[in-house]
Design a protein around this motif. Structure first.
Motif, short mmCIF file in Angstrom:
data_model
loop_
_atom_site.label_atom_id
_atom_site.label_comp_id
_atom_site.label_asym_id
_atom_site.label_seq_id
_atom_site.Cartn_x
_atom_site.Cartn_y
_atom_site.Cartn_z
N LEU A 1 27.42 -10.67 36.76
CA LEU A 1 27.01 -9.37 36.24
C LEU A 1 25.90 -9.59 35.23
O LEU A 1 25.92 -10.57 34.48
CB LEU A 1 28.17 -8.67 35.51
N ARG A 2 24.96 -8.67 35.21
CA ARG A 2 23.93 -8.65 34.17
C ARG A 2 23.80 -7.24 33.66
O ARG A 2 23.82 -6.29 34.43
CB ARG A 2 22.58 -9.11 34.72
N PHE A 3 23.62 -7.12 32.35
CA PHE A 3 23.41 -5.80 31.77
C PHE A 3 22.68 -5.95 30.45
O PHE A 3 22.71 -7.00 29.80
CB PHE A 3 24.74 -5.05 31.58
N LEU A 4 21.99 -4.87 30.09
CA LEU A 4 21.18 -4.84 28.87
C LEU A 4 21.78 -3.83 27.91
O LEU A 4 22.06 -2.69 28.29
CB LEU A 4 19.75 -4.44 29.24
N LEU A 5 21.97 -4.25 26.67
CA LEU A 5 22.44 -3.37 25.61
C LEU A 5 21.27 -3.05 24.71
O LEU A 5 20.58 -3.95 24.22
CB LEU A 5 23.56 -4.06 24.82
N ASP A 6 21.03 -1.76 24.48
CA ASP A 6 19.95 -1.30 23.62
C ASP A 6 20.39 -1.45 22.17
O ASP A 6 21.40 -0.88 21.75
CB ASP A 6 19.65 0.16 23.95
N LEU A 7 19.67 -2.25 21.43
CA LEU A 7 20.03 -2.50 20.01
C LEU A 7 19.15 -1.69 19.07
O LEU A 7 18.06 -1.32 19.38
CB LEU A 7 19.87 -3.98 19.68
N MET B 1 24.18 -14.99 26.46
CA MET B 1 23.07 -14.11 26.13
C MET B 1 21.79 -14.72 26.69
O MET B 1 21.51 -15.89 26.47
CB MET B 1 22.94 -13.93 24.62
N LEU B 2 21.03 -13.92 27.41
CA LEU B 2 19.76 -14.37 27.97
C LEU B 2 18.63 -13.94 27.04
O LEU B 2 18.79 -13.02 26.23
CB LEU B 2 19.56 -13.79 29.37
N GLU B 3 17.49 -14.58 27.18
CA GLU B 3 16.34 -14.25 26.34
C GLU B 3 15.85 -12.83 26.60
O GLU B 3 15.68 -12.43 27.75
CB GLU B 3 15.19 -15.22 26.64
N HIS B 4 15.65 -12.08 25.53
CA HIS B 4 15.08 -10.74 25.60
C HIS B 4 14.43 -10.45 24.25
O HIS B 4 14.98 -10.81 23.22
CB HIS B 4 16.12 -9.69 25.95
N GLY C 1 23.29 1.70 22.76
CA GLY C 1 23.84 2.16 24.03
C GLY C 1 23.72 1.14 25.14
O GLY C 1 23.00 0.14 25.03
N VAL C 2 24.45 1.41 26.20
CA VAL C 2 24.39 0.63 27.43
C VAL C 2 23.26 1.21 28.26
O VAL C 2 23.02 2.42 28.23
CB VAL C 2 25.73 0.74 28.20
N THR C 3 22.54 0.38 29.00
CA THR C 3 21.47 0.89 29.86
C THR C 3 21.66 0.41 31.29
O THR C 3 22.37 -0.56 31.55
CB THR C 3 20.08 0.41 29.37
N VAL D 1 22.82 -9.66 28.74
CA VAL D 1 24.05 -10.44 28.91
C VAL D 1 24.22 -10.79 30.38
O VAL D 1 24.01 -9.94 31.26
CB VAL D 1 25.28 -9.64 28.43
N GLU D 2 24.65 -12.03 30.63
CA GLU D 2 25.00 -12.46 31.98
C GLU D 2 26.44 -12.97 31.95
O GLU D 2 26.81 -13.76 31.08
CB GLU D 2 24.08 -13.56 32.47
N VAL D 3 27.22 -12.50 32.91
CA VAL D 3 28.62 -12.87 33.03
C VAL D 3 28.83 -13.52 34.39
O VAL D 3 28.27 -13.05 35.39
CB VAL D 3 29.53 -11.62 32.92
#
Length: 143
Positions: free
Chosen positions: A137-143, A5-8, A120-122, A14-16
């Protein structure tokens, strides 16, 4: 290889990193589940099939994570392991296709230590890269 998990400020970034694209997508799915529940407490009691398509790798990642989220939130299945296969084919004009066997069990919020709701996924900050022979891979999940 793995995920982190990266800082946000407000969401889950998330970085994989993995040796293969299939392994990277499997880890991305596991990371999504781990954001919502404690994936280490999920037992492999059942197997389900998941499938998604995309016109490019970012679109495939988005659609794949959406399928994982549907299984988790709507079908109430917590998954801990994914065997993925990615193909480019003649499905609908050469789109990417991912198929997977996912292993897990019925979601139990107490047993699996519910952490946070994923809205959701963004596409924001999403990337699929091959860096020096590794897939990132990097992606952001909306919490």
């Amino acid at each position: 290889m793995g995920y982190r998990m990266l800082e946000h400020m407000t969401d889950a970034l998330v970085e994989v990193e993995a040796d293969t694209l299939e392994e990277a997508f499997a880890l991305a799915a596991k990371a999504l589940v781990d954001v919502m529940v404690d994936v280490s407490k999920v037992e492999e009691r059942l197997e389900i099939m998941l499938e998604a398509y995309g016109h490019d790798l970012e679109n495939l990642l988005y659609n794949w994570l959406e399928q994982v989220m549907i299984a988790l939130v709507s079908d109430h299945i917590a998954m801990s392991r994914f065997n993925t296969r990615i193909e480019v084919g003649d499905y609908d004009d050469g789109r990417y296709r991912i198929t997977a066997k996912a292993y897990g069990e019925a979601l139990n919020l107490e047993k699996h230590n519910y952490k946070v709701e994923i809205k959701g996924v963004t596409y924001h900050m999403m990337s699929v890269e091959n860096v020096e022979g590794k897939y990132r891979l990097r992606f952001l999940l909306d919490l």
